[in-house]
Design a protein around this motif. Sequence first.
Motif, PDB file in Angstrom:
ATOM      1  N   UNK A   1       0.699  -1.290  -0.017  1.00  0.00           N
ATOM      2  CA  UNK A   1      -0.063  -0.030   0.044  1.00  0.00           C
ATOM      3  C   UNK A   1       0.826   1.191  -0.128  1.00  0.00           C
ATOM      4  N   UNK A   2       0.264   2.269  -0.059  1.00  0.00           N
ATOM      5  CA  UNK A   2       1.094   3.494  -0.227  1.00  0.00           C
ATOM      6  C   UNK A   2       1.061   4.395   1.044  1.00  0.00           C
ATOM      7  N   UNK A   3       0.580   3.806   2.016  1.00  0.00           N
ATOM      8  CA  UNK A   3       0.777   4.485   3.243  1.00  0.00           C
ATOM      9  C   UNK A   3       1.852   4.121   4.337  1.00  0.00           C
ATOM     10  N   UNK A   4       1.834   4.954   5.338  1.00  0.00           N
ATOM     11  CA  UNK A   4       2.683   4.682   6.293  1.00  0.00           C
ATOM     12  C   UNK A   4       2.252   3.488   7.230  1.00  0.00           C
ATOM     13  N   UNK A   5       0.817   3.591   7.400  1.00  0.00           N
ATOM     14  CA  UNK A   5       0.118   2.586   8.200  1.00  0.00           C
ATOM     15  C   UNK A   5      -1.061   2.542   7.481  1.00  0.00           C
ATOM     16  N   UNK A   6      -1.596   1.582   6.968  1.00  0.00           N
ATOM     17  CA  UNK A   6      -2.706   1.290   6.234  1.00  0.00           C
ATOM     18  C   UNK A   6      -4.014   1.324   6.926  1.00  0.00           C
ATOM     19  N   UNK A   7      -4.185   2.244   7.821  1.00  0.00           N
ATOM     20  CA  UNK A   7      -5.457   2.419   8.476  1.00  0.00           C
ATOM     21  C   UNK A   7      -5.539   3.966   9.145  1.00  0.00           C
TER      22      UNK A   7
ATOM     23  N   UNK B   1      -8.617  13.743  15.652  1.00  0.00           N
ATOM     24  CA  UNK B   1      -9.039  13.560  14.169  1.00  0.00           C
ATOM     25  C   UNK B   1      -8.689  12.129  13.573  1.00  0.00           C
ATOM     26  N   UNK B   2      -9.406  11.637  12.761  1.00  0.00           N
ATOM     27  CA  UNK B   2      -8.898  10.357  12.254  1.00  0.00           C
ATOM     28  C   UNK B   2      -8.117  10.419  11.051  1.00  0.00           C
ATOM     29  N   UNK B   3      -6.714  10.090  11.058  1.00  0.00           N
ATOM     30  CA  UNK B   3      -5.867  10.648  10.093  1.00  0.00           C
ATOM     31  C   UNK B   3      -4.978   9.474   9.404  1.00  0.00           C
ATOM     32  N   UNK B   4      -4.604   9.538   8.185  1.00  0.00           N
ATOM     33  CA  UNK B   4      -3.644   8.331   7.647  1.00  0.00           C
ATOM     34  C   UNK B   4      -2.670   9.147   6.678  1.00  0.00           C
TER      35      UNK B   4
ATOM     36  N   UNK C   1       0.907  13.172   1.339  1.00  0.00           N
ATOM     37  CA  UNK C   1      -0.371  13.637   1.772  1.00  0.00           C
ATOM     38  C   UNK C   1      -1.052  13.221   3.031  1.00  0.00           C
ATOM     39  N   UNK C   2      -1.518  14.091   3.755  1.00  0.00           N
ATOM     40  CA  UNK C   2      -2.255  13.739   5.129  1.00  0.00           C
ATOM     41  C   UNK C   2      -3.593  13.737   4.898  1.00  0.00           C
ATOM     42  N   UNK C   3      -4.262  12.402   4.942  1.00  0.00           N
ATOM     43  CA  UNK C   3      -5.445  12.085   4.682  1.00  0.00           C
ATOM     44  C   UNK C   3      -6.450  12.157   6.001  1.00  0.00           C
ATOM     45  N   UNK C   4      -7.720  12.759   5.986  1.00  0.00           N
ATOM     46  CA  UNK C   4      -8.516  13.048   6.669  1.00  0.00           C
ATOM     47  C   UNK C   4      -9.999  12.165   6.501  1.00  0.00           C
TER      48      UNK C   4
END
Length: 238
Positions: free
Chosen positions: A65-71, A87-90, A97-100
């Motif tokens: 996956x493209x995330x640091x942690x996929x959740x 907040x709920x962040x990924x 990109x920081x995802x909300x």
Amino acid sequence: MKNHQQKTFFLVLFGLFLNICSSYSQTNDEIIVYNWFDKNLGLESLDFKNGLAHLNFDKTAPNQNRYLIDEFRKGNINYDGQFYFDLFLKYDIYNDELVLRPYDETNTTKINLVKDNIKTFTIGTEKFTNLKDLNTTIFKGGYYEEVVIGKNITLYIKYYKEKKKSTKDEINLIDYVPKYEFILFKENKYNLISEKKEIITLFPDSKRKINDFYLMNRDLRKDNPSLFMKNLIKYINN
């Protein structure tokens, strides 16, 4: 009236009711009030509502996956000088990109927060800083984990991933390869520390300690480069 001004006005009135003492730091009571305000008015009331939708159509290989942690995990942000809590962040480290995720889980829209407006954010216990003013001809720039080592010494870790194509059962898939950039802020200067010799140059009196650490922690360096570097810099400065 801007959203952060509305929030400040609301907090003054609400604080009188709760008898919350004002402070420059975020007390537990103040954080609770901020969270109540954000959740009850909804994300549409917040200053970062205009971020672009986060889209991900990757067809990835297993465990990729493209995330640091996929959740999504609980975190805080300092956005345009305003603090937002719980907040709920990924963190999408491929696109930096920081995802909300909205509070309402039935709302499937995810938002890429506007990077230029984010000073810092935390996810779990890790703090990240936006080093947007770095010379990007030398450094990658963007978000870095911030690890304070001691007075005037801070380690910054850039997590990112490179995309590679793979094929399985005649299906084109994506592999993401983790990469790291390490920067040491020392004596008011940002120093790239990609190699052992660069670390020795910054700490010439600790050459033996550095060599010993590399020798004793070869597996950690291979399996978890970021933890290796954190432990090394802490070890040098103990």
